[in-house]
Write an enzyme that holds these catalytic residues in place. Sequence first.
Site, PDB file in Angstrom:
ATOM      1  N   LYS A   1       1.070  -1.165   0.054  1.00 37.14           N
ATOM      2  CA  LYS A   1       0.419  -0.339  -0.344  1.00 37.14           C
ATOM      3  C   LYS A   1       1.185   1.243  -0.078  1.00 37.14           C
ATOM      4  CE  LYS A   1      -3.584   2.349   2.921  1.00 37.14           C
ATOM      5  NZ  LYS A   1      -4.523   2.029   4.091  1.00 37.14           N
TER       6      LYS A   1
ATOM      7  N   GLU B   1      10.345  -4.669   4.303  1.00 38.70           N
ATOM      8  CA  GLU B   1      10.248  -6.901   4.021  1.00 38.70           C
ATOM      9  C   GLU B   1      10.026  -6.172   2.649  1.00 38.70           C
ATOM     10  OE1 GLU B   1       8.145  -4.854   6.723  1.00 38.70           O
ATOM     11  OE2 GLU B   1       8.717  -6.223   8.474  1.00 38.70           O
TER      12      GLU B   1
ATOM     13  N   GLY C   1      -4.289  -1.428   5.229  1.00 37.95           N
ATOM     14  CA  GLY C   1      -3.894  -3.518   4.587  1.00 37.95           C
ATOM     15  C   GLY C   1      -4.379  -4.189   4.991  1.00 37.95           C
ATOM     16  N   ARG C   2      -4.977  -4.063   5.914  1.00 43.03           N
ATOM     17  CA  ARG C   2      -5.992  -6.224   6.272  1.00 43.03           C
ATOM     18  C   ARG C   2      -7.165  -6.276   6.212  1.00 43.03           C
ATOM     19  NH1 ARG C   2      -4.817  -2.347  10.287  1.00 43.03           N
ATOM     20  NH2 ARG C   2      -5.957  -1.720  12.245  1.00 43.03           N
TER      21      ARG C   2
ATOM     22  N   GLU D   1      -4.729  -6.497  14.933  1.00 44.81           N
ATOM     23  CA  GLU D   1      -4.211  -5.184  14.350  1.00 44.81           C
ATOM     24  C   GLU D   1      -5.482  -4.491  14.524  1.00 44.81           C
ATOM     25  OE1 GLU D   1      -1.266  -5.562  11.564  1.00 44.81           O
ATOM     26  OE2 GLU D   1      -2.057  -3.747  10.622  1.00 44.81           O
TER      27      GLU D   1
ATOM     28  N   HIS E   1      -6.506 -32.731  17.795  1.00 44.83           N
ATOM     29  CA  HIS E   1      -5.388 -33.613  18.653  1.00 44.83           C
ATOM     30  C   HIS E   1      -4.205 -32.816  19.260  1.00 44.83           C
ATOM     31  CE1 HIS E   1      -6.963 -37.497  17.257  1.00 44.83           C
ATOM     32  NE2 HIS E   1      -7.408 -36.706  16.025  1.00 44.83           N
TER      33      HIS E   1
ATOM     34  N   LYS F   1       8.860  -0.779  12.830  1.00 47.22           N
ATOM     35  CA  LYS F   1       8.740  -0.007  11.729  1.00 47.22           C
ATOM     36  C   LYS F   1      10.310   1.131  12.509  1.00 47.22           C
ATOM     37  CE  LYS F   1       5.151  -1.035   8.623  1.00 47.22           C
ATOM     38  NZ  LYS F   1       4.074  -0.274   7.844  1.00 47.22           N
TER      39      LYS F   1
HETATM   40  O1  F6P Z   1       1.712  -4.922   9.498  1.00 43.79           O
HETATM   41  C1  F6P Z   1       1.466  -3.190   9.287  1.00 43.79           C
HETATM   42  C2  F6P Z   1       1.233  -2.900   8.410  1.00 43.79           C
HETATM   43  O2  F6P Z   1       1.355  -1.475   8.349  1.00 43.79           O
HETATM   44  C3  F6P Z   1       0.149  -3.631   8.291  1.00 43.79           C
HETATM   45  O3  F6P Z   1      -1.203  -2.247   8.229  1.00 43.79           O
HETATM   46  C4  F6P Z   1       0.185  -3.701   6.358  1.00 43.79           C
HETATM   47  O4  F6P Z   1      -1.165  -4.441   6.157  1.00 43.79           O
HETATM   48  C5  F6P Z   1       1.229  -4.189   5.877  1.00 43.79           C
HETATM   49  O5  F6P Z   1       2.177  -3.137   6.816  1.00 43.79           O
HETATM   50  C6  F6P Z   1       2.304  -3.533   4.894  1.00 43.79           C
HETATM   51  O6  F6P Z   1       1.879  -2.463   4.347  1.00 43.79           O
HETATM   52  P1  F6P Z   1       2.229  -1.894   3.152  1.00 43.79           P
HETATM   53  O7  F6P Z   1       1.014  -2.818   1.682  1.00 43.79           O
HETATM   54  O8  F6P Z   1       2.140  -0.426   2.674  1.00 43.79           O
HETATM   55  O9  F6P Z   1       3.695  -2.622   2.401  1.00 43.79           O
END
Ligand code: F6P
Length: 545
Positions: free
Chosen positions: A209, A215, A269-270, A355, A386, A514
């Site tokens: 987003k 990452e 995002g979620r 979250e 199990h 972050k």
């Molecule tokens: O985990 C935190 C967060 O901000 C989430 O809300 C989001 O889904 C994720 O990082 C990834 O963010 P982006 O889509 O901006 O890379």
Amino acid sequence: MSLYTINPTSTQAWKKLTEHYEATKNNHLRDLFAADTNRAENFSLSWNDFLLDFSKNKITKETIALLLQLANEVNLKDAVQKYFKGDAINETEGRAVSHTALRAKKTDTVLVNGQNVVPEVYEVKEHIKTFTTAVISGEKKGYTGKSFTDVVNIGIGGSDLGPAMVTEALRFYKNNLKIHFVSNVDGDHVHEILKELDPETTLFVIVSKTFITQETLSNATTIKNWFLKSGSQEDIAKHFAAVSTNTEKIAEFGIASENVFPMWDWVGGRFSLWSAVGLTIALAVGFENFDALLVGANEMDEHFKTENFDKNIPVVVALLSIWYNNFYNAETEAIIPYTQYLSRFSAYLQQGIMESNGKSIDRNGKSIDYQTGTIIWGEPGTNSQHAFFQLIHQGTKLVPADFIGFKKSLHGDTDHHNKLMANFFAQTEALMNGKTADTVRKELEAKNMPKSEIEKLVPFKVFKGDNPTNTILINSLTPKSLGSLIALYEHKIFVQGIVWNIFSYDQWGVELGKQLATTILKDIKESEIADHDGSTLQLLQSFKK
Ligand code: F6P
């Protein structure tokens, strides 16, 4: 318009629920069933091909009436209207929360900041359709003229969990494209995936987003460098697509404009799998199935928006969860789908629920002195039976659980499906009824065990029961029913956030992580380590040795 800020514990309903809890907490579920022969019917809701049976909960009609009173006292109705009207209810980020617009009908009008966003949504959907159809059919080709065989989704959090969960859930509907997910900044993750891939036939979808997530950018850069060992800079245009609100950053990465899919800051995002973030889903199962997922979600949206609260599935499950969280002090909730296809469902919901509602400051900016977000966990049945069911049956903790099952299996193996569903029904029945000392004795006597041995064993074999469960029974796992199921939980999150008087749509706690990682990365790379506590300092020194 802002959401109301009402401390739920100051309501009349809360006071009455506290008294009601004291008066009813010792009523065993067995007794509640014995007292009302119509209990199952009285506490069930049918909607489309869903049956929600919530009769195995520690509730009476009065409990439900009081929980509904709570919803009314915190002005849930007004909040629902603001949610669907596109008001900036994500106040700490000044944004609307309009993921429901992503699955609106073409003829609908959904205003965000006074503008109808539906036409843009459909423009992007059309783009998803043409792009994915061309990849799936083989018409769109890689830099050496070969069709694509593999797709890699590069993203994390909401840009990974939703697409990964749904792609697995809809595996039955999948085409021949092999789908991979790279999320962790752990280089071993990306290098393991790359090991299997041929650059000539792999399409990479970068989903972020913000397009600034460490990452995702690290993985995308590693992959790009790997790709450039075989292909050229111009070939990137054929092999990389991107989904983001940050179109400038995408351009810097060198992605061709026809492979760029926008999203919007009014989509969290979620909650974004319904947007172009779901591109990988559409690649995996085809656009028609992706669209059916959206239709299912839209139907749940309509149900949630228009149905009276007492017959409203998301409202009822949200209030039940509040009953256990705030009055029974249950800390966790288990989600147990009886289908292997939903193996990623609880991991997905962990982000959505924890979250969103893992907050301790209310909408007035004040510290909260009551419980909010529940801890979510779970695995598919029967495997979970199990693994951790022992604790639910005989442990010291109360774990309310959602059991999700399907009337029909997808491969139609009746023998397996009957066994699976026998376990499904047996477990909720056993969790409710338990097993009394008398029954245990009788069972052991039937085995001709000596009396003294029986008495020794009885306490260990007694199950107190009285463990609450919801059963969600659905006809079959289709893209449409899955869409409705996910939307059900999305709206549950919303209702709980409103009642708890918190902002569900920001995630400042994660943002902190972050920032912290960036500072420590400097310490790792540079010779000097900045000031830290003794433990962190020792660990950093040991790591750098
Ligand atoms: O985990 C935190 C967060 O901000 C989430 O809300 C989001 O889904 C994720 O990082 C990834 O963010 P982006 O889509 O901006 O890379």
